[in-house]
Scaffold this motif. Structure first.
Motif, PDB file in Angstrom:
ATOM      1  N   SER A  46      17.978 -28.467 -25.335  1.00 46.62           N
ATOM      2  CA  SER A  46      18.383 -28.529 -23.935  1.00 46.62           C
ATOM      3  C   SER A  46      18.080 -27.214 -23.232  1.00 46.62           C
ATOM      4  O   SER A  46      17.630 -27.191 -22.077  1.00 46.62           O
ATOM      5  CB  SER A  46      19.870 -28.855 -23.834  1.00 46.62           C
ATOM      6  OG  SER A  46      20.142 -30.118 -24.413  1.00 46.62           O
ATOM      7  N   GLY A  47      18.312 -26.111 -23.937  1.00 51.46           N
ATOM      8  CA  GLY A  47      17.960 -24.820 -23.357  1.00 51.46           C
ATOM      9  C   GLY A  47      16.473 -24.676 -23.163  1.00 51.46           C
ATOM     10  O   GLY A  47      16.014 -24.130 -22.147  1.00 51.46           O
ATOM     11  N   PRO A  90      22.656 -18.329 -28.769  1.00 52.84           N
ATOM     12  CA  PRO A  90      22.472 -19.105 -30.004  1.00 52.84           C
ATOM     13  C   PRO A  90      23.755 -19.124 -30.819  1.00 52.84           C
ATOM     14  O   PRO A  90      24.440 -18.108 -30.969  1.00 52.84           O
ATOM     15  CB  PRO A  90      21.357 -18.346 -30.723  1.00 52.84           C
ATOM     16  CG  PRO A  90      20.611 -17.634 -29.644  1.00 52.84           C
ATOM     17  CD  PRO A  90      21.646 -17.252 -28.623  1.00 52.84           C
ATOM     18  N   ASP A  91      24.098 -20.294 -31.329  1.00 56.29           N
ATOM     19  CA  ASP A  91      25.303 -20.453 -32.130  1.00 56.29           C
ATOM     20  C   ASP A  91      25.078 -19.824 -33.507  1.00 56.29           C
ATOM     21  O   ASP A  91      24.189 -20.245 -34.253  1.00 56.29           O
ATOM     22  CB  ASP A  91      25.634 -21.935 -32.271  1.00 56.29           C
ATOM     23  CG  ASP A  91      27.013 -22.159 -32.875  1.00 56.29           C
ATOM     24  OD1 ASP A  91      27.580 -21.202 -33.428  1.00 56.29           O
ATOM     25  OD2 ASP A  91      27.510 -23.294 -32.798  1.00 56.29           O
ATOM     26  N   ASP A 114      11.859 -23.922 -15.571  1.00 56.89           N
ATOM     27  CA  ASP A 114      12.137 -22.717 -14.778  1.00 56.89           C
ATOM     28  C   ASP A 114      13.532 -22.765 -14.158  1.00 56.89           C
ATOM     29  O   ASP A 114      13.767 -22.181 -13.111  1.00 56.89           O
ATOM     30  CB  ASP A 114      11.073 -22.530 -13.686  1.00 56.89           C
ATOM     31  CG  ASP A 114      11.087 -21.111 -13.120  1.00 56.89           C
ATOM     32  OD1 ASP A 114      11.499 -20.196 -13.847  1.00 56.89           O
ATOM     33  OD2 ASP A 114      10.717 -20.930 -11.940  1.00 56.89           O
ATOM     34  N   LEU A 115      14.454 -23.461 -14.804  1.00 57.84           N
ATOM     35  CA  LEU A 115      15.815 -23.551 -14.306  1.00 57.84           C
ATOM     36  C   LEU A 115      16.756 -22.569 -15.001  1.00 57.84           C
ATOM     37  O   LEU A 115      17.887 -22.375 -14.550  1.00 57.84           O
ATOM     38  CB  LEU A 115      16.355 -24.976 -14.493  1.00 57.84           C
ATOM     39  CG  LEU A 115      15.562 -26.080 -13.784  1.00 57.84           C
ATOM     40  CD1 LEU A 115      16.138 -27.448 -14.117  1.00 57.84           C
ATOM     41  CD2 LEU A 115      15.545 -25.856 -12.278  1.00 57.84           C
ATOM     42  N   ALA A 116      16.304 -21.973 -16.084  1.00 58.25           N
ATOM     43  CA  ALA A 116      17.075 -20.970 -16.811  1.00 58.25           C
ATOM     44  C   ALA A 116      16.104 -19.973 -17.420  1.00 58.25           C
ATOM     45  O   ALA A 116      14.899 -20.236 -17.525  1.00 58.25           O
ATOM     46  CB  ALA A 116      17.956 -21.614 -17.889  1.00 58.25           C
ATOM     47  N   GLU A 117      16.643 -18.823 -17.828  1.00 60.73           N
ATOM     48  CA  GLU A 117      15.784 -17.768 -18.371  1.00 60.73           C
ATOM     49  C   GLU A 117      16.550 -16.957 -19.398  1.00 60.73           C
ATOM     50  O   GLU A 117      17.766 -16.783 -19.293  1.00 60.73           O
ATOM     51  CB  GLU A 117      15.281 -16.865 -17.240  1.00 60.73           C
ATOM     52  CG  GLU A 117      16.384 -16.272 -16.377  1.00 60.73           C
ATOM     53  CD  GLU A 117      15.863 -15.634 -15.114  1.00 60.73           C
ATOM     54  OE1 GLU A 117      14.635 -15.705 -14.890  1.00 60.73           O
ATOM     55  OE2 GLU A 117      16.672 -15.070 -14.355  1.00 60.73           O
ATOM     56  N   TRP A 118      15.824 -16.471 -20.399  1.00 56.94           N
ATOM     57  CA  TRP A 118      16.396 -15.613 -21.429  1.00 56.94           C
ATOM     58  C   TRP A 118      16.298 -14.164 -20.993  1.00 56.94           C
ATOM     59  O   TRP A 118      15.406 -13.783 -20.220  1.00 56.94           O
ATOM     60  CB  TRP A 118      15.662 -15.793 -22.752  1.00 56.94           C
ATOM     61  CG  TRP A 118      15.920 -17.108 -23.426  1.00 56.94           C
ATOM     62  CD1 TRP A 118      15.133 -18.220 -23.388  1.00 56.94           C
ATOM     63  CD2 TRP A 118      17.048 -17.450 -24.236  1.00 56.94           C
ATOM     64  NE1 TRP A 118      15.687 -19.232 -24.127  1.00 56.94           N
ATOM     65  CE2 TRP A 118      16.863 -18.788 -24.662  1.00 56.94           C
ATOM     66  CE3 TRP A 118      18.186 -16.758 -24.648  1.00 56.94           C
ATOM     67  CZ2 TRP A 118      17.792 -19.436 -25.470  1.00 56.94           C
ATOM     68  CZ3 TRP A 118      19.111 -17.411 -25.458  1.00 56.94           C
ATOM     69  CH2 TRP A 118      18.911 -18.722 -25.861  1.00 56.94           C
ATOM     70  N   ASP A 119      17.214 -13.341 -21.484  1.00 59.71           N
ATOM     71  CA  ASP A 119      17.107 -11.914 -21.220  1.00 59.71           C
ATOM     72  C   ASP A 119      16.021 -11.309 -22.090  1.00 59.71           C
ATOM     73  O   ASP A 119      15.365 -11.996 -22.885  1.00 59.71           O
ATOM     74  CB  ASP A 119      18.457 -11.230 -21.457  1.00 59.71           C
ATOM     75  CG  ASP A 119      18.938 -11.372 -22.896  1.00 59.71           C
ATOM     76  OD1 ASP A 119      18.239 -12.028 -23.695  1.00 59.71           O
ATOM     77  OD2 ASP A 119      20.006 -10.840 -23.227  1.00 59.71           O
ATOM     78  N   ARG A 145      20.583 -14.074 -24.570  1.00 55.29           N
ATOM     79  CA  ARG A 145      21.464 -14.580 -23.503  1.00 55.29           C
ATOM     80  C   ARG A 145      20.651 -15.442 -22.550  1.00 55.29           C
ATOM     81  O   ARG A 145      19.664 -14.984 -21.962  1.00 55.29           O
ATOM     82  CB  ARG A 145      22.108 -13.419 -22.744  1.00 55.29           C
ATOM     83  CG  ARG A 145      23.055 -13.854 -21.626  1.00 55.29           C
ATOM     84  CD  ARG A 145      23.492 -12.642 -20.827  1.00 55.29           C
ATOM     85  NE  ARG A 145      24.396 -11.802 -21.587  1.00 55.29           N
ATOM     86  CZ  ARG A 145      25.701 -11.729 -21.372  1.00 55.29           C
ATOM     87  NH1 ARG A 145      26.251 -12.467 -20.425  1.00 55.29           N
ATOM     88  NH2 ARG A 145      26.459 -10.930 -22.084  1.00 55.29           N
ATOM     89  N   LEU A 146      21.067 -16.680 -22.397  1.00 53.94           N
ATOM     90  CA  LEU A 146      20.407 -17.629 -21.492  1.00 53.94           C
ATOM     91  C   LEU A 146      21.261 -17.773 -20.241  1.00 53.94           C
ATOM     92  O   LEU A 146      22.439 -18.109 -20.317  1.00 53.94           O
ATOM     93  CB  LEU A 146      20.241 -18.987 -22.177  1.00 53.94           C
ATOM     94  CG  LEU A 146      19.554 -20.078 -21.350  1.00 53.94           C
ATOM     95  CD1 LEU A 146      18.078 -19.734 -21.132  1.00 53.94           C
ATOM     96  CD2 LEU A 146      19.689 -21.439 -22.032  1.00 53.94           C
TER      97      LEU A 146
END
Length: 284
Positions: A73-74, A45-46, A81-86, A91-92
């Motif tokens: 977009s995130g 996150p910015d 299911d193309l990206a995941e957060w910790d 952190r993505l």
């Protein structure tokens, strides 16, 4: 209102902002996925712009920016299911499905769906062996260096990965691994063969001496695991099943074995620079 029409309107309303069934992504989400697919890439996150993400590459100590994207977009990538957060939600990173999608897009055509399960990389040969293509998806070392633990660090560092790869190159040069194809350098029926058979034999003997020295340095208690892991590319779960070890224990033992192997090869775990070098005085 007709029940079928009402169901269609509800379904359309729920699908707003989500990728379609064909897997289409908004343009910015597709660009963010491409950024996350780069080595050691992630997004956060910015802190200076609300509802925005900043993509970066590298570790927390040394990282470079690679673009700013809308938080939507995130969310689109996570929903697909193309990206995941910790665990901390800070952190993505790209998921396994996301990497498969990028490989499928890069291949295109009829080979697209086969390519999503492969990670073909050009591996330099050792000695007389030329570079070869290897499927990194089948290499447990490549999986371990990409996989991050709960602390956010890779399961093995770059030194351990290179040590395991070097052992495999030596085992291949020493003809200790089964070949899956034709050996064009072998002696032929018509009497042809290597230009210098004596030098080829010396090359194999030298590789076997390096393998023997590396395994002796690691110790007999860990050498068998390195042969299975680095040589025969057996996964951690398979090693645990064959040796009847507890679950997730092979990961710990493999890290110890690869650490000893890296020390034997003299591979540094931390980068050093001029400021950490010894002071030398040159006198005329």
């Amino acid at each position: 209102m007709n029940k079928l029409v009402a169901r269609g309107l509800i379904r359309a309303e729920r699908s707003k902002g989500r990728p379609s069934q064909r897997g289409d992504l908004p343009g910015e989400a597709a660009r963010l996925l491409a950024r996350l697919g780069e080595p050691e890439a992630y997004a956060r996150p910015d802190p200076f712009a609300e509802d925005s993400l900043v993509a970066r590459r590298g570790s927390d100590g040394i990282s470079v920016g690679s673009g700013r994207f809308a938080a939507a977009s995130g969310r689109a990538l996570v929903a697909a299911d193309l990206a995941e957060w910790d665990a901390a939600g800070t952190r993505l990173t790209i998921s396994a499905a996301g990497r498969s999608r990028l490989r499928r897009q890069a291949a295109g055509g009829e080979a697209a769906f086969a390519a999503q399960h492969r990670e073909l990389t050009l591996v330099a040969g050792d000695g007389e062996a030329g570079p070869t293509l290897r499927n990194a998806a089948e290499n447990p070392l490549a999986w371990m260096v990409r996989r991050r633990g709960r602390d956010g660090e890779p399961l093995i560092d770059a030194a351990s990965f290179e040590a395991g790869e070097r052992l495999r190159r030596d085992m291949t040069s020493a003809a200790l691994l089964p070949r899956m194809g034709s050996e064009f350098g072998a002696t032929r029926v018509d009497g042809g063969g290597p230009r210098d058979p004596a030098s080829a034999a010396d090359h194999v003997i030298a590789a076997r001496q390096r393998v023997r020295g590396a395994l002796d340095a690691v110790g007999s208690d860990l050498s068998g695991l390195l042969i299975d892991l680095c040589g025969f590319l057996k996964g951690l779960e398979r090693i645990e099943a064959e040796r009847r070890w507890p679950a997730r224990s092979a990961k710990v033992v493999a890290r110890i074995a690869l650490g000893r192997l890296a020390e034997h090869y003299g591979l540094e775990r931390e980068a050093t620079g001029p400021e950490r070098a010894r002071l030398r005085l040159w006198r005329g």
